[in-house]
Design a protein around this motif. Structure first.
Motif, PDB file in Angstrom:
ATOM      1  N   TRP A   1       0.901  -1.073  -0.071  1.00  0.00           N
ATOM      2  CA  TRP A   1       0.053   0.152  -0.069  1.00  0.00           C
ATOM      3  C   TRP A   1       0.825   1.212   0.016  1.00  0.00           C
ATOM      4  CZ3 TRP A   1      -4.954  -0.060  -1.106  1.00  0.00           C
ATOM      5  CH2 TRP A   1      -5.737  -1.467  -0.605  1.00  0.00           C
ATOM      6  N   ALA A   2       0.724   2.147  -1.099  1.00  0.00           N
ATOM      7  CA  ALA A   2       1.337   3.258  -1.070  1.00  0.00           C
ATOM      8  C   ALA A   2       0.814   4.417  -0.205  1.00  0.00           C
ATOM      9  CB  ALA A   2       1.476   4.039  -2.374  1.00  0.00           C
ATOM     10  N   ASP A   3      -0.409   4.315   0.112  1.00  0.00           N
ATOM     11  CA  ASP A   3      -1.368   5.078   1.094  1.00  0.00           C
ATOM     12  C   ASP A   3      -2.792   4.170   1.306  1.00  0.00           C
ATOM     13  OD1 ASP A   3      -2.984   6.839   2.451  1.00  0.00           O
ATOM     14  OD2 ASP A   3      -2.363   8.676   1.257  1.00  0.00           O
ATOM     15  N   TYR A   4      -2.866   3.592   2.228  1.00  0.00           N
ATOM     16  CA  TYR A   4      -3.776   2.722   2.437  1.00  0.00           C
ATOM     17  C   TYR A   4      -5.286   3.432   2.688  1.00  0.00           C
ATOM     18  CZ  TYR A   4      -6.671  -0.918   4.600  1.00  0.00           C
ATOM     19  OH  TYR A   4      -7.715  -2.026   4.666  1.00  0.00           O
ATOM     20  N   ASP A   5      -5.042   4.621   3.453  1.00  0.00           N
ATOM     21  CA  ASP A   5      -6.434   5.229   3.751  1.00  0.00           C
ATOM     22  C   ASP A   5      -6.993   5.682   2.396  1.00  0.00           C
ATOM     23  OD1 ASP A   5      -6.337   5.166   6.431  1.00  0.00           O
ATOM     24  OD2 ASP A   5      -5.002   6.937   6.582  1.00  0.00           O
TER      25      ASP A   5
ATOM     26  N   ARG B   1      -2.140   2.195  -4.163  1.00  0.00           N
ATOM     27  CA  ARG B   1      -1.014   0.966  -4.111  1.00  0.00           C
ATOM     28  C   ARG B   1       0.120   1.179  -4.988  1.00  0.00           C
ATOM     29  NH1 ARG B   1      -4.770  -3.956  -5.730  1.00  0.00           N
ATOM     30  NH2 ARG B   1      -5.099  -2.453  -7.423  1.00  0.00           N
ATOM     31  N   ARG B   2       1.045   0.564  -4.543  1.00  0.00           N
ATOM     32  CA  ARG B   2       2.322   0.474  -5.321  1.00  0.00           C
ATOM     33  C   ARG B   2       2.265  -0.681  -6.331  1.00  0.00           C
ATOM     34  NH1 ARG B   2       8.403  -0.604  -3.382  1.00  0.00           N
ATOM     35  NH2 ARG B   2       9.360  -0.605  -5.476  1.00  0.00           N
ATOM     36  N   LEU B   3       1.656  -0.401  -7.750  1.00  0.00           N
ATOM     37  CA  LEU B   3       1.718  -1.829  -8.428  1.00  0.00           C
ATOM     38  C   LEU B   3       3.231  -2.226  -9.057  1.00  0.00           C
ATOM     39  CD1 LEU B   3      -1.067  -0.177 -10.747  1.00  0.00           C
ATOM     40  CD2 LEU B   3      -1.464  -1.554  -8.834  1.00  0.00           C
ATOM     41  N   MET B   4       3.099  -3.627  -9.152  1.00  0.00           N
ATOM     42  CA  MET B   4       4.328  -4.140  -9.789  1.00  0.00           C
ATOM     43  C   MET B   4       4.439  -3.776 -11.081  1.00  0.00           C
ATOM     44  SD  MET B   4       3.374  -8.070  -8.334  1.00  0.00           S
ATOM     45  CE  MET B   4       4.927  -8.743  -9.195  1.00  0.00           C
ATOM     46  N   ASN B   5       5.713  -3.445 -11.512  1.00  0.00           N
ATOM     47  CA  ASN B   5       5.949  -3.025 -12.901  1.00  0.00           C
ATOM     48  C   ASN B   5       6.491  -4.235 -13.359  1.00  0.00           C
ATOM     49  OD1 ASN B   5       8.664  -3.122 -12.169  1.00  0.00           O
ATOM     50  ND2 ASN B   5       8.790  -1.046 -11.327  1.00  0.00           N
ATOM     51  N   VAL B   6       7.063  -4.041 -14.825  1.00  0.00           N
ATOM     52  CA  VAL B   6       7.268  -5.103 -15.531  1.00  0.00           C
ATOM     53  C   VAL B   6       8.605  -6.011 -14.980  1.00  0.00           C
ATOM     54  CG1 VAL B   6       8.160  -5.918 -17.746  1.00  0.00           C
ATOM     55  CG2 VAL B   6       6.422  -4.137 -17.639  1.00  0.00           C
ATOM     56  N   ALA B   7       9.331  -4.985 -14.528  1.00  0.00           N
ATOM     57  CA  ALA B   7      10.608  -5.855 -13.941  1.00  0.00           C
ATOM     58  C   ALA B   7      10.460  -6.574 -12.685  1.00  0.00           C
ATOM     59  CB  ALA B   7      11.776  -4.823 -13.343  1.00  0.00           C
TER      60      ALA B   7
ATOM     61  N   ILE C   1       1.975 -10.531   1.231  1.00  0.00           N
ATOM     62  CA  ILE C   1       1.138 -11.625   0.357  1.00  0.00           C
ATOM     63  C   ILE C   1      -0.220 -11.825   1.077  1.00  0.00           C
ATOM     64  CG2 ILE C   1       2.987 -12.330  -0.719  1.00  0.00           C
ATOM     65  CD1 ILE C   1       3.407 -14.936   1.236  1.00  0.00           C
ATOM     66  N   GLU C   2      -0.493 -11.675   2.152  1.00  0.00           N
ATOM     67  CA  GLU C   2      -1.678 -12.179   2.946  1.00  0.00           C
ATOM     68  C   GLU C   2      -2.834 -11.383   2.481  1.00  0.00           C
ATOM     69  OE1 GLU C   2      -1.082 -12.687   7.069  1.00  0.00           O
ATOM     70  OE2 GLU C   2       1.023 -13.194   6.907  1.00  0.00           O
ATOM     71  N   ASP C   3      -2.611  -9.903   2.047  1.00  0.00           N
ATOM     72  CA  ASP C   3      -3.883  -8.955   1.714  1.00  0.00           C
ATOM     73  C   ASP C   3      -4.435  -9.359   0.401  1.00  0.00           C
ATOM     74  OD1 ASP C   3      -5.525  -7.098   1.163  1.00  0.00           O
ATOM     75  OD2 ASP C   3      -4.274  -5.221   1.975  1.00  0.00           O
ATOM     76  N   PRO C   4      -5.707  -9.891   0.252  1.00  0.00           N
ATOM     77  CA  PRO C   4      -6.101 -10.282  -1.334  1.00  0.00           C
ATOM     78  C   PRO C   4      -6.272  -9.094  -2.253  1.00  0.00           C
ATOM     79  CG  PRO C   4      -7.893 -10.518   0.514  1.00  0.00           C
ATOM     80  CD  PRO C   4      -6.666 -10.216   1.267  1.00  0.00           C
TER      81      PRO C   4
END
Length: 529
Positions: free
Chosen positions: A104-108, A112-118, A139-142
């Protein structure tokens, strides 16, 4: 180079990849796994990934139409190397399409900090190479990682442990081509015992591998896991991968029974599967005479005992005089030290506690252990025990030759002379090449990775050298966790995209034992003649 046959086989690998993704689809529904509702995001991502595999496979098959079935060593190496590149790219699609997130970049605000290609390529290759390193922090947060994508993540361990090409030969045959593919795929010096028909051999290894996964999953279910966790951890154990379904890895369960069960199966997974097969057919005495197996068990018993003896110094809460403060700590040391030792030796990488809190001797011992690995013909990574055995014997002969130059002695293994000089050259070349790759990658990472990777994540900058060295060693030898910023409770998310792509290459080099990947970069390899 016979390009049509290479493209044709790559097309079949693409279709096989799409077929394996189907196993993750049911876990998107509430009656599977732990989802409370249908995970449409993960389900759509899997559907799109499967479609991509099917379309790409069709393109490759079309381009390879009319190819004959003759495949030689060069084509086999090309298929194996390119298959792992292809698997990495296709395996990354579910992460990319599902918009899986590192944290989470900012949960409130829901950012979210998305996965990039790398990131996606790193996670995919880490799964297929059975490294078990990760860029994911939760990895526990669906909401960050759908449960069905989490199952796909663990499934890549299952596929990588078996070997995509071994599975490819087992399921699809290929006749005489199977022998060339199997030789190019199975790592380590060859051992006697493989059967003449490569497809039958592949089916045999696949059956043993699947049976061990099933037995372990059932045992873990009996010991308290649900089916989702039991299957995923069985995949991670028998593949010597280490992906878990919890942030704390196996430490989440805090169960001695689970730890000891996984410990036994990690030892089995690090053994040569030919020996396991011989045991199943009643020829277990051969295993006791096998030099590599005896050396492997001696390393486990001797190394664990050594760490056990000095375990009173490994934890900060032990007395400075070396006296255990209470009996519970002695029991914990007896449980955690052998588990950690075997986990690193077999390149599994499961964690039950933070071994980065050990003293410098314990951490240094684990670092050196990263360069050993399991037995040849196992699912383990590393340099393999048999190579170390032969390397020591070669050094002994060379030292003797320095003061007895006229004495000719054959290299012996288990009392049997090995007159082949090519084996000596191959062993020395492999050690030299691994050393060069480690040193070059280490210097490259130290020079190009920004200092902010440490300073912005509250890590001491003076640890950059050792952290970079352990990250390179852990990925090149398919270990997973390293020391410091990539330690047992940390991950690889802080590294730059350049570093992650470097780690992708190192993981692939380690899994395929260098040459099937290195040859892909040689222009002469691709020439027609």
């Amino acid at each position: 180079m016979n390009y049509p046959i290479v493209l044709r086989l790559l097309g079949m690998v693409s279709w096989l990849m799409g077929a394996t993704m189907l196993g993750s689809v049911p876990w998107a529904f509430p009656w599977f796994g732990q989802a409370e509702h249908i995970e449409w995001q993960g389900l759509i991502a899997l559907a799109g990934s499967i479609a991509g595999c099917v379309v790409l496979g069709g393109v490759f098959r079309y381009l390879g139409r009319g190819a004959n079935v003759s495949i030689y060593r060069r084509e086999a190496m090309a298929v194996v190397g390119l298959s792992w590149v292809l698997a990495t790219a296709l395996g990354a699609l579910p992460y990319l399409f599902s918009h899986s997130s590192i944290a989470w970049a900012d949960y409130d605000s829901g950012q979210r900090r998305l996965m990039n290609v790398a990131d996606c390529l790193f996670e995919s290759q880490s799964g297929f190479s059975t490294t078990g390193a990760t860029v994911l922090t939760d990895i526990e947060d669906p909401l960050l990682l759908p449960r069905c994508i989490l199952f796909w993540r663990c499934s890549t361990h299952f596929l990588g442990g078996l070997g995509i090409i071994v599975l490819f030969v087992a399921v699809l045959g290929q006749g005489s081509a199977g022998k060339a593919l199997m030789r190019a795929e199975i790592p380590g010096p060859s051992k006697e015992g493989s059967q003449e028909r490569m497809q039958h051999t592949a089916w045999t290894f696949a059956a043993i591998y699947c049976a061990l996964n099933l037995v372990l999953a059932v045992l873990l279910k009996i010991e308290g896991m649900n089916w989702f966790d039991a299957i995923c951890h069985a995949f991670g154990t028998m593949a010597t991968g280490g992906f878990s379904t919890y942030n704390a890895s196996l430490g989440y369960f805090n169960s001695a029974a689970i730890d000891y069960t996984v410990l036994v199966f990690m030892i089995i997974a690090g053994m040569n599967f030919t020996l396991i097969y011989l045991v199943t057919v009643g020829r277990g005495a051969i295993m006791l005479r096998d030099v590599e197996w005896r050396s492997y068990m001696a390393i486990i018993l001797g190394g664990s005992l050594l760490l056990g003896v000095i375990s009173v110094y490994l934890y900060e809460d032990f007395d400075r005089e070396g006296v255990l403060s209470d009996a519970s700590e002695a029991i914990s040391a007896a449980r955690y030290v052998p588990f950690t030792f075997v986990s690193i030796l077999t390149t599994t990488g499961f964690g039950t506690h933070d071994f980065d809190q050990w003293n410098q001797f314990g951490r240094a011992m684990l670092f050196l252990l990263m360069f050993v690995g399991g037995c040849a013909g196992s699912t383990g990574g590393g340099m393999k025990v048999i190579r170390h055995v032969l390397f020591v014997k070669i050094l002994r002969l060379e030292i003797e030759h320095s003061f007895h130059p006229n004495v000719v002695r054959h290299l012996r293994l288990g009392g049997v002379p090995i007159p082949d000089p090519e084996l000596r050259r191959a062993i020395l070349l492999y050690f030299g090449l691994v050393t060069f790759l480690f040193m070059f990658s280490w210097i490259l990472l130290v020079g190009l990775e920004p200092d902010a990777t440490w300073t912005e994540h509250n890590q001491p900058l003076q640890n950059k050298l050792i952290d970079s060295a352990s990250a390179v060693a852990a990925t090149l030898n398919n270990i997973g966790p390293g020391l410091g910023t990539v330690g047992a409770t940390q991950n690889y998310s802080a590294f730059s995209s350049f570093a992650k792509l470097l780690f992708v290459l190192l993981m692939m080099l380690g899994r395929l034992e260098l040459f099937p990947v290195l040859v892909l970069g040689m222009p002469s390899f691709w020439r027609s003649k």
